[in-house]
Design a protein around this motif. Structure first.
Motif, short mmCIF file in Angstrom:
data_model
loop_
_atom_site.label_atom_id
_atom_site.label_comp_id
_atom_site.label_asym_id
_atom_site.label_seq_id
_atom_site.Cartn_x
_atom_site.Cartn_y
_atom_site.Cartn_z
N LYS A 1 0.83 -1.21 0.00
CA LYS A 1 0.00 0.00 0.00
C LYS A 1 0.86 1.26 0.00
O LYS A 1 0.58 2.23 -0.72
N LYS A 2 1.89 1.25 0.82
CA LYS A 2 2.77 2.42 0.90
C LYS A 2 3.47 2.66 -0.44
O LYS A 2 3.59 3.81 -0.88
N LYS A 3 3.92 1.60 -1.11
CA LYS A 3 4.55 1.74 -2.42
C LYS A 3 3.57 2.35 -3.42
O LYS A 3 3.94 3.23 -4.21
N GLY A 4 2.33 1.91 -3.37
CA GLY A 4 1.32 2.47 -4.26
C GLY A 4 1.05 3.93 -3.99
O GLY A 4 0.92 4.74 -4.91
N LEU A 5 0.95 4.29 -2.71
CA LEU A 5 0.70 5.68 -2.35
C LEU A 5 1.88 6.58 -2.72
O LEU A 5 1.69 7.72 -3.16
N ASP B 1 -0.23 7.29 4.50
CA ASP B 1 0.14 8.26 3.49
C ASP B 1 0.97 9.40 4.08
O ASP B 1 1.83 9.96 3.40
N ILE B 2 0.72 9.75 5.33
CA ILE B 2 1.36 10.91 5.94
C ILE B 2 2.60 10.53 6.74
O ILE B 2 3.61 11.23 6.70
N PHE B 3 2.54 9.42 7.46
CA PHE B 3 3.59 9.08 8.40
C PHE B 3 4.37 7.85 7.94
O PHE B 3 3.93 7.08 7.09
N ASN B 4 5.54 7.66 8.55
CA ASN B 4 6.45 6.58 8.23
C ASN B 4 5.81 5.22 8.55
O ASN B 4 5.20 5.05 9.60
N THR B 5 5.99 4.27 7.63
CA THR B 5 5.38 2.94 7.81
C THR B 5 5.88 2.25 9.08
O THR B 5 5.10 1.62 9.80
N SER B 6 7.18 2.36 9.36
CA SER B 6 7.75 1.70 10.52
C SER B 6 7.27 2.31 11.83
O SER B 6 7.48 1.75 12.90
N LEU C 1 11.26 1.38 18.72
CA LEU C 1 11.03 1.60 17.30
C LEU C 1 10.66 3.05 17.01
O LEU C 1 11.05 3.61 15.98
N HIS C 2 9.90 3.65 17.91
CA HIS C 2 9.35 4.98 17.66
C HIS C 2 10.29 6.10 18.10
O HIS C 2 10.52 7.07 17.37
N ALA C 3 10.85 6.00 19.30
CA ALA C 3 11.58 7.11 19.90
C ALA C 3 12.92 7.38 19.21
O ALA C 3 13.38 8.52 19.17
N PHE C 4 13.56 6.36 18.67
CA PHE C 4 14.89 6.52 18.11
C PHE C 4 14.93 6.31 16.60
O PHE C 4 15.98 5.99 16.04
N LYS C 5 13.79 6.50 15.93
CA LYS C 5 13.72 6.20 14.50
C LYS C 5 14.60 7.11 13.67
O LYS C 5 15.08 6.73 12.62
N ASP C 6 14.81 8.36 14.12
CA ASP C 6 15.58 9.33 13.33
C ASP C 6 17.05 9.40 13.74
O ASP C 6 17.80 10.24 13.23
N ILE C 7 17.46 8.54 14.66
CA ILE C 7 18.85 8.55 15.12
C ILE C 7 19.66 7.56 14.29
O ILE C 7 19.29 6.38 14.17
N THR C 8 20.75 8.04 13.70
CA THR C 8 21.64 7.16 12.94
C THR C 8 22.53 6.41 13.91
O THR C 8 23.48 6.95 14.47
#
Length: 342
Positions: free
Chosen positions: A29-33, A239-244, A294-301
């Motif tokens: 679904k995400k790929k289609g969107l 559609d708006i937010f990250n799938t993970s 999964l949520h709190a550190f999603k943007d940390i490399t």
């Protein structure tokens, strides 16, 4: 092997296969969107329905349909408190596939979070309370008339209407919890409908004329309405937010809602031992911890290479014992003062 154990393993197998199909459906679904967004079509989060013409979105819908069908059948063979926690496997499937097909990087925290989700689900399954035996639609009807469940259903419908008409238009595109809360609370009612329909279908195959029962068709209508709302708002969230992010948070709130609904409707918690209660709560908290990682550190490399030196392999075969001792600043001076003769 008795009939009860056979039903248990059938329900378990169906629940696991359901998680695989549902986890994959999020990716399709995400790929289609994303493909629609690249074409400049009106996005689902903005009220558009161009995804209805996208083949990948329909593939995701079919995959979700297969998963939901397996999930539907699983509820007919096993209690909701066993089937629902296994939905955490869809989090793992979705997160792994997203890292390969959507380039949504899953760091070390995310991988540990996925592992905790699986472990927590396993603990919940081991300590899952035994549901009261509901063998017919007539028994299900009596349970649906219970005052506690009626109050719960009214609260669910009322809170959903408030979220849909008052909260979602203002905060839906800013806060991931809004759309997910709508899907989750409505989902608790859809699971109850699925459980009732599963019982009705089993009666139908045994020769009972359940198609003449008004309750059967009432459950069908309620299920269609609930699932339609869930699909619509889940599409907006994806559609708006990250799938993970959407997948694990949706799991936590959906599981909580279903467990609460199941406890009120079937009252299986009343027969649980203290060990089973502690085990179930511990398993759920483990899942919540995994979701938090999964949520709190999603943007940390953060990768294995960035771990501290004492957790990584020594370069070029260097042994830890061969590393020179380095005194702390001021330590030599302090030892010299203490070592002076008085």
């Amino acid at each position: 092997m008795d009939v009860g154990r056979v039903d248990f393993y059938i329900g378990l197998s169906l629940a696991v296969s359901s998680s695989v199909f549902i986890g994959a459906s999020f990716i399709l679904k995400k790929k289609g969107l994303l493909r629609l967004a690249s074409k400049g079509s009106t996005r689902a989060g903005q009220g558009g329905y161009a995804y209805l013409k996208e083949g990948l979105w329909w593939a995701g819908l079919i995959s979700m349909g297969v998963g939901e069908a397996a999930n539907f059948a699983a509820y007919a063979f096993a209690p909701a408190t066993l089937v629902t926690p296994l939905g955490a496997l869809s989090v793992l499937v979705s997160a792994v596939l997203a890292s390969y097909f959507l380039n949504e990087r899953l760091n070390v925290h995310g991988k540990i979070g996925c592992l905790l989700c699986v472990l927590g689900s396993t603990v919940m399954v081991v300590h899952a309370p035994q549901e009261e035996e509901v063998a017919s639609l007539s028994v299900m009807a009596e349970k649906l008339k219970d005052p506690g469940f009626i109050v719960f259903a009214v609260c669910v419908v009322g809170s959903s209407l408030v979220l849909i008409f008052a909260v979602a238009p203002r905060f839906g595109q800013k806060n991931v919890l809004v759309y997910i809360l709508i899907c989750s609370v409505i989902g608790s009612l859809s699971v109850s409908c699925v459980k009732g329909l599963g019982i009705g279908i089993k009666e139908l195959f045994s020769g009972t004329a359940v198609l003449r029962e008004p309750l059967f068709w009432s459950l069908v209508v309620c299920l269609v309405v609930c699932v339609s709302i869930q699909i619509s708002y889940l599409n907006k969230a994806l559609d708006i937010f990250n799938t993970s992010i959407v997948t694990p948070i949706y799991y936590v709130f959906f599981t909580t809602s279903v467990m609460a609904c199941s406890a009120i409707l079937f009252k299986e918690w009343l027969s649980m031992s203290a060990n089973a209660v502690v085990g179930t709560i511990s398993g759920f908290l483990t899942i919540v911890l995994g979701i938090f990682l999964l949520h709190a550190f999603k943007d940390i490399t953060f990768s294995w290479d960035s771990l501290p030196l004492y957790l990584t392999k020594a370069p070029q075969g260097l042994q830890w014992s061969s590393q020179p001792y380095m005194a702390l600043p001021g330590q030599d001076g302090l030892m010299g003062e203490e070592g002076k003769p008085s």
